[in-house]
Design a protein around this motif. Structure first.
Motif, PDB file in Angstrom:
ATOM      1  N   ALA A   6      41.634 118.716  29.887  1.00  0.00           N
ATOM      2  CA  ALA A   6      42.906 118.994  29.217  1.00  0.00           C
ATOM      3  C   ALA A   6      43.969 119.266  30.274  1.00  0.00           C
ATOM      4  CB  ALA A   6      42.770 120.193  28.290  1.00  0.00           C
ATOM      5  N   PRO A   7      45.165 118.712  30.122  1.00  0.00           N
ATOM      6  CA  PRO A   7      46.221 118.942  31.113  1.00  0.00           C
ATOM      7  C   PRO A   7      46.542 120.427  31.258  1.00  0.00           C
ATOM      8  CG  PRO A   7      46.823 117.180  29.602  1.00  0.00           C
ATOM      9  CD  PRO A   7      45.598 117.821  29.042  1.00  0.00           C
ATOM     10  N   VAL A   8      46.545 120.916  32.490  1.00  0.00           N
ATOM     11  CA  VAL A   8      46.789 122.343  32.719  1.00  0.00           C
ATOM     12  C   VAL A   8      48.266 122.681  32.612  1.00  0.00           C
ATOM     13  CG1 VAL A   8      44.755 122.616  34.166  1.00  0.00           C
ATOM     14  CG2 VAL A   8      46.925 121.942  35.218  1.00  0.00           C
ATOM     15  N   ASP A   9      49.128 121.658  32.609  1.00  0.00           N
ATOM     16  CA  ASP A   9      50.566 121.919  32.561  1.00  0.00           C
ATOM     17  C   ASP A   9      51.092 121.963  31.133  1.00  0.00           C
ATOM     18  OD1 ASP A   9      50.113 119.253  32.062  1.00  0.00           O
ATOM     19  OD2 ASP A   9      51.898 118.543  33.148  1.00  0.00           O
ATOM     20  N   ARG A  10      50.193 122.035  30.143  1.00  0.00           N
ATOM     21  CA  ARG A  10      50.645 122.039  28.751  1.00  0.00           C
ATOM     22  C   ARG A  10      50.083 123.233  27.980  1.00  0.00           C
ATOM     23  NH1 ARG A  10      50.274 115.682  26.851  1.00  0.00           N
ATOM     24  NH2 ARG A  10      51.163 114.785  28.743  1.00  0.00           N
ATOM     25  N   PRO A  11      50.175 124.448  28.517  1.00  0.00           N
ATOM     26  CA  PRO A  11      49.592 125.594  27.810  1.00  0.00           C
ATOM     27  C   PRO A  11      50.242 125.842  26.459  1.00  0.00           C
ATOM     28  CG  PRO A  11      50.979 126.318  29.635  1.00  0.00           C
ATOM     29  CD  PRO A  11      50.824 124.841  29.784  1.00  0.00           C
ATOM     30  N   SER A  12      51.541 125.558  26.336  1.00  0.00           N
ATOM     31  CA  SER A  12      52.206 125.808  25.058  1.00  0.00           C
ATOM     32  C   SER A  12      51.691 124.862  23.983  1.00  0.00           C
ATOM     33  CB  SER A  12      53.721 125.654  25.213  1.00  0.00           C
ATOM     34  OG  SER A  12      54.052 124.338  25.636  1.00  0.00           O
ATOM     35  N   ILE A  13      51.408 123.593  24.362  1.00  0.00           N
ATOM     36  CA  ILE A  13      50.897 122.636  23.384  1.00  0.00           C
ATOM     37  C   ILE A  13      49.481 123.014  22.963  1.00  0.00           C
ATOM     38  CG2 ILE A  13      50.327 120.205  22.985  1.00  0.00           C
ATOM     39  CD1 ILE A  13      52.516 119.444  24.923  1.00  0.00           C
ATOM     40  N   GLU A  20      49.651 125.151  20.077  1.00  0.00           N
ATOM     41  CA  GLU A  20      50.392 124.669  18.914  1.00  0.00           C
ATOM     42  C   GLU A  20      49.471 124.395  17.724  1.00  0.00           C
ATOM     43  OE1 GLU A  20      52.580 121.160  19.732  1.00  0.00           O
ATOM     44  OE2 GLU A  20      54.130 122.159  20.917  1.00  0.00           O
ATOM     45  N   ASP A  21      50.006 124.648  16.537  1.00  0.00           N
ATOM     46  CA  ASP A  21      49.326 124.235  15.307  1.00  0.00           C
ATOM     47  C   ASP A  21      49.807 122.826  14.968  1.00  0.00           C
ATOM     48  OD1 ASP A  21      47.941 124.064  12.964  1.00  0.00           O
ATOM     49  OD2 ASP A  21      49.366 125.267  11.802  1.00  0.00           O
ATOM     50  N   SER A  22      49.365 121.863  15.771  1.00  0.00           N
ATOM     51  CA  SER A  22      49.807 120.480  15.632  1.00  0.00           C
ATOM     52  C   SER A  22      48.632 119.559  15.931  1.00  0.00           C
ATOM     53  CB  SER A  22      50.947 120.175  16.617  1.00  0.00           C
ATOM     54  OG  SER A  22      50.477 120.260  17.958  1.00  0.00           O
ATOM     55  N   PHE A  23      48.799 118.286  15.619  1.00  0.00           N
ATOM     56  CA  PHE A  23      47.753 117.316  15.926  1.00  0.00           C
ATOM     57  C   PHE A  23      47.488 117.280  17.424  1.00  0.00           C
ATOM     58  CE2 PHE A  23      46.285 113.087  17.103  1.00  0.00           C
ATOM     59  CZ  PHE A  23      45.245 112.872  16.205  1.00  0.00           C
ATOM     60  N   ARG A  24      48.554 117.246  18.235  1.00  0.00           N
ATOM     61  CA  ARG A  24      48.374 117.193  19.690  1.00  0.00           C
ATOM     62  C   ARG A  24      47.695 118.449  20.206  1.00  0.00           C
ATOM     63  NH1 ARG A  24      53.629 116.042  22.828  1.00  0.00           N
ATOM     64  NH2 ARG A  24      52.161 115.759  24.549  1.00  0.00           N
ATOM     65  N   GLY A  25      48.090 119.589  19.676  1.00  0.00           N
ATOM     66  CA  GLY A  25      47.444 120.825  20.097  1.00  0.00           C
ATOM     67  C   GLY A  25      45.964 120.820  19.761  1.00  0.00           C
ATOM     68  N   ALA A  26      45.633 120.366  18.552  1.00  0.00           N
ATOM     69  CA  ALA A  26      44.225 120.301  18.142  1.00  0.00           C
ATOM     70  C   ALA A  26      43.450 119.301  18.985  1.00  0.00           C
ATOM     71  CB  ALA A  26      44.137 119.935  16.658  1.00  0.00           C
ATOM     72  N   LEU A  27      44.105 118.189  19.363  1.00  0.00           N
ATOM     73  CA  LEU A  27      43.449 117.186  20.204  1.00  0.00           C
ATOM     74  C   LEU A  27      43.197 117.732  21.607  1.00  0.00           C
ATOM     75  CD1 LEU A  27      42.375 114.399  20.863  1.00  0.00           C
ATOM     76  CD2 LEU A  27      44.729 113.590  21.114  1.00  0.00           C
ATOM     77  N   LEU A  28      44.178 118.435  22.174  1.00  0.00           N
ATOM     78  CA  LEU A  28      43.983 119.015  23.500  1.00  0.00           C
ATOM     79  C   LEU A  28      42.875 120.066  23.488  1.00  0.00           C
ATOM     80  CD1 LEU A  28      47.616 119.358  24.894  1.00  0.00           C
ATOM     81  CD2 LEU A  28      45.819 117.805  25.654  1.00  0.00           C
ATOM     82  N   ARG A  29      42.818 120.865  22.437  1.00  0.00           N
ATOM     83  CA  ARG A  29      41.720 121.838  22.339  1.00  0.00           C
ATOM     84  C   ARG A  29      40.384 121.117  22.188  1.00  0.00           C
ATOM     85  NH1 ARG A  29      45.849 124.404  19.446  1.00  0.00           N
ATOM     86  NH2 ARG A  29      45.131 123.626  17.422  1.00  0.00           N
ATOM     87  N   SER A  30      40.385 119.987  21.490  1.00  0.00           N
ATOM     88  CA  SER A  30      39.171 119.193  21.323  1.00  0.00           C
ATOM     89  C   SER A  30      38.690 118.637  22.648  1.00  0.00           C
ATOM     90  CB  SER A  30      39.454 118.046  20.346  1.00  0.00           C
ATOM     91  OG  SER A  30      38.318 117.259  20.109  1.00  0.00           O
ATOM     92  N   LEU A  31      39.635 118.305  23.515  1.00  0.00           N
ATOM     93  CA  LEU A  31      39.296 117.768  24.830  1.00  0.00           C
ATOM     94  C   LEU A  31      38.908 118.869  25.806  1.00  0.00           C
ATOM     95  CD1 LEU A  31      39.305 115.162  26.610  1.00  0.00           C
ATOM     96  CD2 LEU A  31      41.672 115.726  27.184  1.00  0.00           C
ATOM     97  N   ALA A  32      39.490 120.056  25.626  1.00  0.00           N
ATOM     98  CA  ALA A  32      39.362 121.109  26.636  1.00  0.00           C
ATOM     99  C   ALA A  32      38.192 122.041  26.400  1.00  0.00           C
ATOM    100  CB  ALA A  32      40.650 121.929  26.684  1.00  0.00           C
TER     101      ALA A  32
END
Length: 474
Positions: free
Chosen positions: A239-246, A249-261
């Motif tokens: 997961a990109p370390v430069d996107r802590p705010s995302i 997030e309660d968003s598709f991208r946030g959920a995807l990044l958590r899924s990856l991380a």
């Protein structure tokens, strides 16, 4: 055995470098607008012509008198044979069909090199006779064994020396992966990513692109070819370390990044996923028997094509090809021409705030080991007119626009398939979609899928293309 040049572990630094490349739109060798200009120039610089011809005009190809199999005089390249299939894991328990048998293993390889501190991929503008638009973006090396050993007596394959031992670079990805099980019998290719540090000449049909640029281009219809997509699917990310705010997030991208991380948050632990897969392979049966092509039932042959009696599935045709920049400037060959555009889709759902994709255990005629992991929906809708539709097809076709997160048309392998296109979709479902699913399906995180796709015979080629598309969304 010497391990020089081999990557023995996927270290955190490599994950960081791949992830940084997937996030870098500046510090690029070729800006994306300049890439499009270059690609258009390469298309215009070469002349191509593909014409459908009768089988009798295929030079060097013949139907064997006893079996009716369509083979090359050299005994190499590939053959079109018959296959008899018995299985307890399909809509039909038994059928026969033509199938491509190509027992040799090809190489699909991408060279990567660091420029301005960012990994770039050396990609090729390559013509294949089956592509709807002829030229698409291919890996650095895309060649069958017959081609790279020059059975065709043509020009040598550029950059081949980087993908054969002794290694001239660092091996980052090296895995045998399957190809289309509905059309190939046990076909596998070697998917490779090799890092180089030396200066290498960049030929006129090649250019350097970051992973971020490739992810952008993957949203363009019929641009990045299947061979590129399958190699790219094997690249691991963090997961990109430069996107802590995302990430929060309660968003598709946030959920995807958590899924990856996240190592936690998966509905099923990885051993449970592997147990589900192993159970499916041992529970079900797949008996494949090669038979003469002239003994397949429900198919008819003319001097121009071999087609299904109901006009479904696919036809086998012959083509005459002229290409000014290929290893051989003129050749003829059989091709498989699908009927209708396929639909390949992952349903995605946030479970505990972590995105999961719904994976299917699927058996196809030419599957190597009974079952592979496949998209949630994997079909050609036209083949089901007047019949019971595949499970979850309506969830994709009836999804509201806001639920469609990825939607692009890609070509399949243009060296064997004529105008084969599939629509690739990622569709998000809501809270009302059940977490409990039938036994042939399982929820997986992006991290779990990314880990498994680095090994042979887990995900089929269609699912690997979708996983590559999923990585373009974060």
């Amino acid at each position: 055995m010497s391990t020089a040049g081999l990557l023995t572990t996927t270290d955190d630094d490599l994950l960081r470098r791949f992830t940084e490349s997937a996030n870098t739109h500046d510090r690029v060798v070729v800006p994306t607008p300049a890439f499009h200009e270059w690609f258009a120039e390469r298309q215009a610089a070469n002349s191509y012509q593909v014409t459908q011809v009768p089988f009798g005009e295929l030079a060097g190809w013949r139907f064997q008198p006893d079996s009716g199999n369509l083979v090359h005089d050299s005994g190499r390249f590939f053959a079109v044979e018959g296959l008899s299939v018995h299985t307890d894991h399909s809509e039909h328990a038994h059928w026969t069909q033509p199938i491509i048998r190509q027992p040799e293993t090809g190489i699909l390889g991408i060279l990567v090199k660091e420029f301005n501190g960012v990994l770039h991929c050396l990609m090729q503008a390559k013509m294949e006779p089956g592509n709807v638009n002829l030229t698409q973006l291919s890996p650095t090396l895309q060649a069958t064994r017959s081609n790279y050993t020059r059975v065709h007596k043509g020009k040598p394959i550029p950059y081949l020396e980087y993908f054969t031992a002794p290694w001239r670079g660092r091996v980052l990805v090296d895995v045998l992966q399957s190809e289309q099980g509905a059309w190939f019998l046990h076909k596998r290719n070697r998917n490779m990513v090799i890092e180089v540090t030396d200066d290498i000449p960049v030929l006129e049909d090649f250019c350097w692109l970051t992973l971020a640029q490739l992810h952008e281009l993957l949203h363009v219809d019929n641009l990045v070819n299947m061979d590129s997509r399958t190699v790219l699917s094997g690249i691991p990310f963090a997961a990109p370390v430069d996107r802590p705010s995302i990430l929060d997030e309660d968003s598709f991208r946030g959920a995807l990044l958590r899924s990856l991380a996240e190592r936690k948050g998966a509905l099923h632990e990885l051993p449970s996923v592997l147990s589900w897969f192993t159970e499916a392979k041992t529970k079900h049966t797949l008996d494949q028997q090669r038979i003469p092509l002239n003994r397949v039932d429900g198919w008819r042959a003319t001097d121009k094509h071999i087609s299904h009696d109901e006009g479904r599935y696919f036809s086998v045709i012959g083509v005459d090809v002229q290409a000014s920049n290929r290893e051989v400037a003129h050749w003829t060959q059989p091709m498989l021409a699908p009927v209708g555009r396929g639909l390949l889709a992952f349903l995605a759902k946030r479970i505990g705030g972590v995105l999961h994709v719904l994976v299917q255990a699927r058996t196809q005629a030419g599957t190597f080991d009974v079952i592979e992991m496949a998209p949630t929906v994997h079909c050609t809708p036209e083949n089901y007119e007047g019949a019971e539709q595949p499970r979850y097809l309506r969830h994709v076709l009836d999804a509201p626009p806001g639920a469609i997160k990825h939607d692009v048309v890609h070509s399949e392998e243009g060296g064997r398939f004529h105008h084969a296109e599939n629509r690739y979709v990622v569709a998000e479902v809501g809270d009302d979609f059940p977490v409990e699913v039938p036994p042939d399906f399982i929820w997986m995180t992006a991290r779990q899928a990314t880990n498994l796709v680095r090994y042979s015979n887990y995900f089929n080629v269609e699912a690997r293309s979708l996983l590559t598309g999923l990585h373009t969304l974060w």
